[in-house]
Scaffold this motif. Sequence first.
Motif, mmCIF file in Angstrom:
data_model
loop_
_atom_site.group_PDB
_atom_site.id
_atom_site.type_symbol
_atom_site.label_atom_id
_atom_site.label_comp_id
_atom_site.label_asym_id
_atom_site.label_seq_id
_atom_site.Cartn_x
_atom_site.Cartn_y
_atom_site.Cartn_z
ATOM 1 N N LEU A 180 -13.217 5.317 -39.774
ATOM 2 C CA LEU A 180 -12.638 3.217 -39.809
ATOM 3 C C LEU A 180 -11.730 4.176 -38.056
ATOM 4 O O LEU A 180 -11.302 2.816 -38.042
ATOM 5 C CB LEU A 180 -11.585 3.609 -41.010
ATOM 6 C CG LEU A 180 -12.846 2.533 -41.577
ATOM 7 C CD1 LEU A 180 -11.288 2.268 -43.162
ATOM 8 C CD2 LEU A 180 -13.543 1.498 -41.817
ATOM 9 N N ARG A 181 -10.655 4.826 -38.334
ATOM 10 C CA ARG A 181 -9.310 5.067 -37.243
ATOM 11 C C ARG A 181 -10.084 5.332 -36.060
ATOM 12 O O ARG A 181 -9.646 4.991 -35.193
ATOM 13 C CB ARG A 181 -8.740 6.826 -37.483
ATOM 14 C CG ARG A 181 -7.876 6.809 -36.277
ATOM 15 C CD ARG A 181 -7.276 8.208 -36.821
ATOM 16 N NE ARG A 181 -8.005 9.251 -35.680
ATOM 17 C CZ ARG A 181 -7.673 10.008 -35.592
ATOM 18 N NH1 ARG A 181 -8.165 8.827 -34.208
ATOM 19 N NH2 ARG A 181 -9.178 10.602 -34.886
ATOM 20 N N ILE A 182 -11.384 6.029 -35.420
ATOM 21 C CA ILE A 182 -12.290 5.927 -34.217
ATOM 22 C C ILE A 182 -12.303 3.962 -34.172
ATOM 23 O O ILE A 182 -12.874 4.222 -33.252
ATOM 24 C CB ILE A 182 -13.675 6.807 -34.734
ATOM 25 C CG1 ILE A 182 -12.771 8.030 -35.431
ATOM 26 C CG2 ILE A 182 -14.015 7.101 -33.927
ATOM 27 C CD1 ILE A 182 -14.585 9.605 -35.398
ATOM 28 N N ALA A 183 -13.056 3.878 -35.501
ATOM 29 C CA ALA A 183 -13.588 2.352 -35.213
ATOM 30 C C ALA A 183 -12.095 1.534 -34.744
ATOM 31 O O ALA A 183 -12.379 0.597 -33.221
ATOM 32 C CB ALA A 183 -13.986 2.242 -35.958
ATOM 33 N N ASN A 184 -11.019 1.932 -34.889
ATOM 34 C CA ASN A 184 -9.772 0.843 -34.668
ATOM 35 C C ASN A 184 -9.673 0.925 -32.854
ATOM 36 O O ASN A 184 -9.081 0.748 -32.539
ATOM 37 C CB ASN A 184 -8.730 1.551 -36.015
ATOM 38 C CG ASN A 184 -9.014 0.014 -36.729
ATOM 39 O OD1 ASN A 184 -7.973 -1.053 -36.518
ATOM 40 N ND2 ASN A 184 -9.167 0.827 -38.204
ATOM 41 N N GLU A 185 -10.057 2.473 -33.241
ATOM 42 C CA GLU A 185 -9.002 2.739 -31.531
ATOM 43 C C GLU A 185 -10.069 2.595 -30.863
ATOM 44 O O GLU A 185 -9.161 2.186 -29.498
ATOM 45 C CB GLU A 185 -9.345 4.331 -31.494
ATOM 46 C CG GLU A 185 -8.961 4.638 -30.724
ATOM 47 C CD GLU A 185 -8.558 6.903 -30.373
ATOM 48 O OE1 GLU A 185 -8.604 6.936 -28.891
ATOM 49 O OE2 GLU A 185 -9.049 7.253 -31.140
ATOM 50 N N ALA A 186 -11.339 2.542 -30.919
ATOM 51 C CA ALA A 186 -12.652 1.566 -29.979
ATOM 52 C C ALA A 186 -11.966 0.426 -30.212
ATOM 53 O O ALA A 186 -12.161 -0.581 -29.038
ATOM 54 C CB ALA A 186 -13.658 2.096 -30.300
ATOM 55 N N TRP A 187 -12.007 -0.419 -30.818
ATOM 56 C CA TRP A 187 -11.772 -1.966 -31.260
ATOM 57 C C TRP A 187 -10.045 -2.010 -30.580
ATOM 58 O O TRP A 187 -10.358 -3.587 -29.695
ATOM 59 C CB TRP A 187 -11.899 -2.578 -32.093
ATOM 60 C CG TRP A 187 -11.484 -3.266 -32.771
ATOM 61 C CD1 TRP A 187 -10.976 -4.975 -32.950
ATOM 62 C CD2 TRP A 187 -13.250 -4.203 -32.900
ATOM 63 N NE1 TRP A 187 -11.151 -5.965 -33.428
ATOM 64 C CE2 TRP A 187 -13.146 -5.794 -32.725
ATOM 65 C CE3 TRP A 187 -14.368 -4.019 -32.323
ATOM 66 C CZ2 TRP A 187 -13.904 -6.422 -33.508
ATOM 67 C CZ3 TRP A 187 -15.092 -5.798 -32.553
ATOM 68 C CH2 TRP A 187 -15.420 -6.512 -32.843
ATOM 69 N N ARG A 227 -9.068 -1.514 -28.511
ATOM 70 C CA ARG A 227 -9.255 -0.630 -26.451
ATOM 71 C C ARG A 227 -10.169 -1.568 -25.551
ATOM 72 O O ARG A 227 -10.040 -1.482 -24.504
ATOM 73 C CB ARG A 227 -9.478 1.206 -26.569
ATOM 74 C CG ARG A 227 -8.228 1.713 -26.944
ATOM 75 C CD ARG A 227 -8.843 3.336 -26.480
ATOM 76 N NE ARG A 227 -7.536 3.942 -26.798
ATOM 77 C CZ ARG A 227 -7.221 4.726 -25.954
ATOM 78 N NH1 ARG A 227 -6.606 3.706 -25.213
ATOM 79 N NH2 ARG A 227 -6.154 5.564 -26.120
ATOM 80 N N GLY A 228 -10.413 -2.341 -26.558
ATOM 81 C CA GLY A 228 -11.411 -3.027 -25.876
ATOM 82 C C GLY A 228 -12.771 -2.981 -26.101
ATOM 83 O O GLY A 228 -12.959 -3.866 -24.861
ATOM 84 N N CYS A 229 -13.286 -2.115 -26.396
ATOM 85 C CA CYS A 229 -14.226 -1.555 -26.386
ATOM 86 C C CYS A 229 -15.429 -2.286 -27.295
ATOM 87 O O CYS A 229 -14.933 -2.863 -28.011
ATOM 88 C CB CYS A 229 -14.536 -0.263 -26.933
ATOM 89 S SG CYS A 229 -14.189 1.119 -25.142
ATOM 90 N N GLY A 230 -16.799 -2.364 -27.538
ATOM 91 C CA GLY A 230 -17.489 -3.076 -27.859
ATOM 92 C C GLY A 230 -17.592 -2.193 -29.094
ATOM 93 O O GLY A 230 -17.726 -0.742 -28.383
ATOM 94 N N LEU A 231 -18.245 -2.627 -29.736
ATOM 95 C CA LEU A 231 -18.535 -1.400 -31.139
ATOM 96 C C LEU A 231 -19.814 -1.344 -32.363
ATOM 97 O O LEU A 231 -20.095 -2.694 -32.338
ATOM 98 C CB LEU A 231 -17.400 -1.565 -31.838
ATOM 99 C CG LEU A 231 -17.515 -0.454 -33.572
ATOM 100 C CD1 LEU A 231 -17.240 0.617 -32.881
ATOM 101 C CD2 LEU A 231 -16.096 -0.715 -33.852
ATOM 102 N N ILE A 232 -21.140 -0.439 -31.913
ATOM 103 C CA ILE A 232 -21.412 -1.001 -33.143
ATOM 104 C C ILE A 232 -21.956 0.476 -34.146
ATOM 105 O O ILE A 232 -21.285 1.446 -34.000
ATOM 106 C CB ILE A 232 -23.022 -0.391 -32.240
ATOM 107 C CG1 ILE A 232 -23.187 -2.077 -30.906
ATOM 108 C CG2 ILE A 232 -24.390 -0.542 -33.232
ATOM 109 C CD1 ILE A 232 -24.396 -1.584 -30.286
#
Length: 441
Positions: free
Chosen positions: A276-283, A285-290
């Motif tokens: 969840l921490r990784i997902a939050n960091e990507a989100w 930063r404005g990355c798309g996420l899968i």
Amino acid sequence: MTMPTVAVVGRPNVGKSTLFNRLIGGRRAIVSDQAGTTRDRHFGTADWGGRRFWLVDTGGLVPDSKDSMDRAIRRQVDLAVEQADLVVFLVDGKEGLNPVDEEIAAHLRRASRPVLLAVNKLDDLPDTTGHMPFYKLGLGDPMPLSAAIGKASGDLLDAIVERLPAPQEGELDDAINVAIVGRPNVGKSSIINRLLGTDRVVVSPVAGTTRDAVDSVFKAHGKLFNFIDTAGLRKKARVHEDVEFYSTLRTQRAIERAQVCVLVVDASIGLHTQDLRIANEAWDRGCGLIIAVNKWDLVKEKDANTARRGEQELRAKAPFLAYVKFVYLSAETGQRIHQLPEEILAVAEARERRIPTAEVNTVLEELVQHTSPPQKAGQEVKLLYASQVGTAPPVFALVCSRPDAIPESYERYLINGFRRAWSFEGVPLRLKFKGRSGRHT
């Protein structure tokens, strides 16, 4: 891929990663005095004299070693040489000619690829003859340089560009940068290898095999995908070695480079706090996420609703995951693996989507008519008009009478309404509220 490829090879600790960083003008590869730091091939784009090319750093080559990791590295170097338009064979001028250098030279002659011999660590250029003994290798004129301080690196780049094949149409095609992220040993490298159809990244059951961010280029649906395989992110308290520290840092930089992040989780373990921490960091930063749920074939007790129940539980912990696509796959069996590029492409396109201003205002008016902004006594809040002011990720500016009075709950309501209108699955949205004078919040 139409850009030419240059592979840097040599025995361990001759300065390949230092040269790699010097030639691409940044610190993309991990550099350490510890031999064997670089285990995989990793790519960077170099630009010199109007030519762009892929530069490939490789692990230290030990031709006759029986060690399992040395053998895996040797296979990677063989693949890099096979796919290269030019091989830069790097040797250590400070230590002098080594028997392993002679073995590698013989190996390169058998590979029948163009070779440029470079002699590193000659810091006292031009007052040195340290490169002279390497004529014995029979690979032409050795080029002296010092990658650490940059001496003669421009001469080496001139020689590389001179030996590249003629430019091809489409050489500057843009690739979608995709960071493959997640905790150690969840199958990130295996997913890339399955997609590429070749052992592009060293795969081992030992957690933490991949230390550096590794770029691999793949074409599907008429688009280039640049997959960035990364070391598994660990909790900082568990990072002890310098190499592990820089690996974690490199993963974070991979997220910064990426347009889309694929977070790989182990289906048999589930999505943990670290994920969840990784997902939050990507989100953030404005990355798309899968979310790629790997090893789905190993989940024995499942029914048609197993995935849905799991997603609902996760979205209760992290509401933004309601906007993220989950792909259930198996790198081992190939189950749904080829669905991944299609989903990545859809997210990348959504991240760049631009909505006409008239359409934005039509949707905004409908949302306000359905639910108007909360009002406080003597503080009327009116949303006047809106327009999209940015992409990657999409950003909308809304002009209103009192931007400071818009609560977070109403901002979420507007974002949800925009998502219903235009999807934006897997992509964060940003709203900026500003007053008539242009003041932002």
